[in-house]
Write an enzyme that holds these catalytic residues in place. Structure first.
Site: not given
Lengths: 400, 400
Positions: A178, A189, A395
């Site tokens: 992911k 991340t 974002n």
């Protein structure tokens, strides 16, 4: 021989998965459980960020305590459990203990991973209930559901698997990842989970993972960010009977690199707001580190990424970035190529080739090359995506 | 005493300016000429990019040849004259020669600057005609027109001036800048022009400019880019009669820093697509370089800049960037403050203060602080702006 095959994290023999909703996310599956039939060799690489999330601390410790063995991995999305102090450590340990109880294995044979918002404490009670519900549902065909449960802003699940046939016998390597934003792994991340049914001792498994990650997951960037939670895990069950020794090692790494490369490019292709997969190649570097650094600088340049988004063959921005990247660069001997078109070489501009470059940029797979003109033979490739207005919207409003 | 006064590049005695359209840009004024009544002391700082535009090469050479004297500066917008090889060098030299002829001064007393698209050759014939037309129009009240003629994607002209009164007597420092994108001076696509009517010998003038630029123009970033053309020029006419010696030097630098700081912040405030001026303060650094590096990393982070754009007090992103900035950082002793609200300190999250932070972020002037928690006493401030979808649109379509 290496050939792509179906499936993902359970494509290799000896692994099962399950995915459930445990209430960490507002909706949808948010917990995945991966369990091996018995204890396997295990290796992992983790974020280099000094701000390290609690699950990373716990997984590192367990791998040390077990000497590179693991039976299960529990993963949640929706909460990164980072910057959560002692309470966060307790939550990550509780998560691991829940999985150990459900699977019936020693605590140190459980690895954990979390992804999502930083600064939010993980609700260990919900996670424990989710693990309890997932354990009886473990199945080999749940790989796609697991790949979906670990998503945050990902546009879709990302899986890959290959079958490798060689002197050591035939084996499978598969995995899922992911990651869509806060991506410049070293690690970022992104979470990656890989399994193989080859038999590989922990030290060799660690070496193979480091080698494969270097020019795959560590050669991509969406936005230049490196997160607090990035982890890539690799479990080897040995269920295929193929035993990886030094002689078979290169072939194993090749297979692993193939899976990691496919998954790494899938992350970039699915980068937040991305419309293009971009290979940034740098050649003519004085050193390999210079080439890598220039490629990263270009891949992270806002002006390059926005020009790519607009389909504008604005090669001047590439030269400008190479000039500020802090590497040896001879502009008057440098070259810039966009797709099939060399637009600048030996201080000469080939403006008439811009339409060919623009046509290449209109596609969704783009290749750029900058030759640093030093005469050095070093090169590097970094994969990135364009930067769109959509990235900004995602974002700006991530938590609202 | 330092007080703001009106005007810009001609606020100091002894300078005149003119602005014309010479056809480099599709429309609007695109050429500015600044001329001193007689040869002045001159100092400049230039881009650190290895790809250096022709006008930078020519201006550097002229300053060396003249020993730090200048009479005129010619500036065009719409074309950077960078990556243009020998033809570009000839164009820049022709530009300087045209100004020398129009003003009646030695060639080496002319400085030149260009800004705009990279890789486009400057049309020296048009520029020469423009300079010819500008020379008879020189006037002290043309400062605003000059500030407008040097703009590219700037939203408006940027001028500032102060009157300084001290032991050395009274004098004025004024200036104008352009710059909106490709801005992380060291120097970036910014051009700055400063004048003073104090009398300052070239060596002292150079020292003062370096000192003032360090924590003003070199402490701002819009997008982390550093261009091929960045230059800041400072001319000192001496027309006020105030003489700057070592004793008066600190006061002179203070005045210069005031003008440079105002202009630097004006660049960021007018950054492409920007909606907020953001002061990023870093404290508790082990070294001054650590503090500066962490502040730059935060100021250039896409995730921080997009969160600012969305008004989201997502402090976790600040901690994550500090952790990857390559500086000494102790997360468990660190602190994060957004405006009046400390949101994270000593591993504790103060979620109840987020509304106060969000209210602060709703304004157009924002202050962030990250304490690196090392116990070191070093700090730094960097000014930046948020990143909006508008920035992406501007730079995706810059040349179309």
């Amino acid at each position: 021989m290496i050939e792509a095959t179906g499936g993902g994290i359970t494509a290799a023999e000896g692994f099962q998965a399950a995915a459930v909703s445990c209430g960490i996310k507002a909706e949808g599956p948010d917990l995945a459980l991966l369990v091996a039939d018995r204890a396997t060799s295990a290796a992992a690489v983790f974020t280099t960020n000094l701000t390290v999330a609690a699950p990373v601390v716990v997984s590192k410790r367990h791998l040390e305590q077990s000497g590179g063995k693991a039976r299960a991995i529990a993963v949640n999305s929706g909460c990164a459990n980072a910057c959560t102090g002692d309470a966060g450590m307790t939550a990550a340990e509780t998560m691991a203990a829940s999985a150990a109880a459900a699977v019936g294995c020693p605590l140190e044979h459980v690895l954990v991973a979390s992804t999502g918002v930083i600064g939010l404490l993980l609700d260990a009670t919900r996670v424990a209930r989710g693990i309890e519900a997932a354990a009886p549902a473990l199945a080999r065909d749940a790989h796609a559901a697991a790949a979906r449960a670990i998503m945050t802003t990902d546009r879709g699940p990302k899986e890959a698997a290959v079958r490798v046939a060689g002197r050591a016998g035939a084996f499978v390597i598969g995995g899922m990842v992911k990651g869509a934003g806060m991506i410049e792994p070293n690690m970022a991340t992104m979470l990656g989970f890989l399994t193989t049914d080859a038999a590989v001792e922990p030290p060799l498994l660690r070496r193979a993972l480091s080698a494969a990650v270097g020019d795959t997951f560590n050669a991509i960037t969406v936005d230049g960010e490196c997160s607090t939670n990035d982890s890539v895990f690799l479990l080897a069950s040995g269920a295929s009977g193929a035993r990886i020794d030094e002689a078979a090692y290169p072939h194993f790494v090749e297979g692993l690199r193939s899976v990691c490369g496919t998954l790494a490019r899938a992350i970039v292709r699915g980068g937040e707001g991305a419309t293009k997969l971009v290979a940034v190649r740098v050649s003519g570097g004085r050193t390999a580190e210079d080439a890598r650094r220039a490629a990263k600088a270009i891949a992270n340049s806002l002006l390059v990424k926005t020009a790519l988004n607009g389909g504008d063959p604005n090669w001047g921005r590439l030269v400008a970035v190479a000039g500020r990247a802090g590497v040896a660069f001879e502009p008057s001997r440098g070259r810039v190529r966009i797709g099939p078109a060399t637009l600048f070489a030996d201080d000469t501009v080939f403006a008439e080739r811009e339409p060919a470059a623009a046509a290449h940029l209109a596609g969704d797979e783009v290749e750029l090359e900058v030759d640093l003109g030093t005469g050095g033979g070093h090169g590097a490739t970094v994969w990135t995506c364009d930067l769109s207005a959509q990235y900004v919207r995602i974002n700006a409003d991530y938590r609202t």
